[in-house]
Design a protein around this motif. Sequence first.
Motif, PDB file in Angstrom:
ATOM      1  N   GLY A 199      -6.544   2.634  13.852  1.00 10.99           N
ATOM      2  CA  GLY A 199      -5.749   3.049  12.995  1.00 10.99           C
ATOM      3  C   GLY A 199      -4.060   3.306  13.600  1.00 10.99           C
ATOM      4  N   TYR A 251       0.000  -2.485  10.071  1.00  9.74           N
ATOM      5  CA  TYR A 251       0.782  -1.554  10.471  1.00  9.74           C
ATOM      6  C   TYR A 251       0.000  -0.306  10.876  1.00  9.74           C
ATOM      7  N   VAL A 283      -0.749  -7.494   2.353  1.00  7.28           N
ATOM      8  CA  VAL A 283      -0.146  -6.044   2.469  1.00  7.28           C
ATOM      9  C   VAL A 283       1.345  -5.597   1.792  1.00  7.28           C
ATOM     10  N   LYS A 343       4.730  -3.248   0.689  1.00  9.20           N
ATOM     11  CA  LYS A 343       5.042  -2.397   1.398  1.00  9.20           C
ATOM     12  C   LYS A 343       5.980  -2.094   0.329  1.00  9.20           C
ATOM     13  N   HIS A 371       2.521  -2.221  15.320  1.00  6.35           N
ATOM     14  CA  HIS A 371       2.191  -3.398  14.424  1.00  6.35           C
ATOM     15  C   HIS A 371       2.074  -3.965  15.314  1.00  6.35           C
ATOM     16  N   SER A 423       0.863  -8.318  10.410  1.00  4.94           N
ATOM     17  CA  SER A 423       1.213  -7.310   9.347  1.00  4.94           C
ATOM     18  C   SER A 423       0.227  -6.006   9.044  1.00  4.94           C
ATOM     19  N   GLY A 476      -1.449   3.488  10.439  1.00  2.29           N
ATOM     20  CA  GLY A 476      -1.198   4.987   9.378  1.00  2.29           C
ATOM     21  C   GLY A 476      -1.513   3.936   7.985  1.00  2.29           C
ATOM     22  N   LYS A 477      -2.178   3.002   7.870  1.00  2.00           N
ATOM     23  CA  LYS A 477      -2.596   2.127   6.908  1.00  2.00           C
ATOM     24  C   LYS A 477      -4.084   1.582   6.263  1.00  2.00           C
ATOM     25  N   PRO A 478      -4.373   1.467   5.721  1.00  2.00           N
ATOM     26  CA  PRO A 478      -6.080   1.017   5.454  1.00  2.00           C
ATOM     27  C   PRO A 478      -6.393  -0.073   6.284  1.00  2.00           C
ATOM     28  N   GLU A 479      -5.061  -1.220   6.427  1.00  2.00           N
ATOM     29  CA  GLU A 479      -5.159  -2.702   6.685  1.00  2.00           C
ATOM     30  C   GLU A 479      -6.412  -2.584   7.910  1.00  2.00           C
TER      31      GLU A 479
END
Length: 301
Positions: free
Chosen positions: A264, A202, A218, A220, A197, A200, A204-207
């Motif tokens: 991603g 990370y 973000v 969590k 990462h 922020s 496997g996340k959409p961001e």
Amino acid sequence: MAATMKAGQPRCAAVQRSSMRPQPRMARVVPSATRSFVVHTDLDAPNFTLSVHSGEDGVARELCETVEKAAAAAIASRGSFALAVPGGSVLKMLGGLAHSRGIDWSKVYLAYVNHKVVPLADKSSTHQKARDLFLDKVGMPKANVIAPHGDGRSAAEEAASYESRLAELAQKLGLVTVVGGVPRMDLVLLGMGSDGHVGSLYPGKPEPLAKAGLVLPVVKAEGAASITFTLPVMNAARHTLVALTGGKKADAVRRALQERMPPGDFPAQMVRPTPGGLTWVLDAGAASDLDVVRGSKALIF
């Protein structure tokens, strides 16, 4: 050990880059008093540089020197310097700037790559840590720092406000903007987590996949929420520097620079400033798993 490579050892190795970029030239090993070696992927206009030091002190020194040089160049050309910093170990290294005499801090404007949504005086507040480490010591004008409000607003509210203020800063300083109104910061500093990462963003996340906007909230499952620059902002910078130390980061460094992964899955691998420059500054421990450090030819940049 590669971290103590001498001038008499082999001086070049081929470096591979993405097919989206021009074909690579021969990389060059440059001995230096302050670093073990530097690898350039293009000798005429180096876009990517890998710098490896024997220890953490060398990484911190190059980091602070880079800030000083970038500040001097930006102030000379435009009258101001736009800097973005993260938290963590990179922020600690910036403590060396407390002794800098080469920066006109009245012309420096600072933003945070990411920041937890907590009160500004909280012990986990990056802004408070930055103040303690160097901002207060160098007399940085408070008005020149874009800090979150830290007044109980939600992560979404903080992100929306931060994005607006970042855009206002870009207009005030006359920063060039690229597609989507993304400002070109003069220098963006980053660290990287062992999971890859950055900021922020990370895995496997959409961001990390967001292609629009400047700042994202973000949230969590555990711990404080945060706000973070989007990848388009990181990649629009005139120069981006990633600084890492310690053997615990060695596997992550290898994965970021040598293994191609789907978008991603490893956000640090998606930091590819265009057309800005990218520098990774490592100590011997963090670089120890890289094939190029061992004398072979395997960077993906």
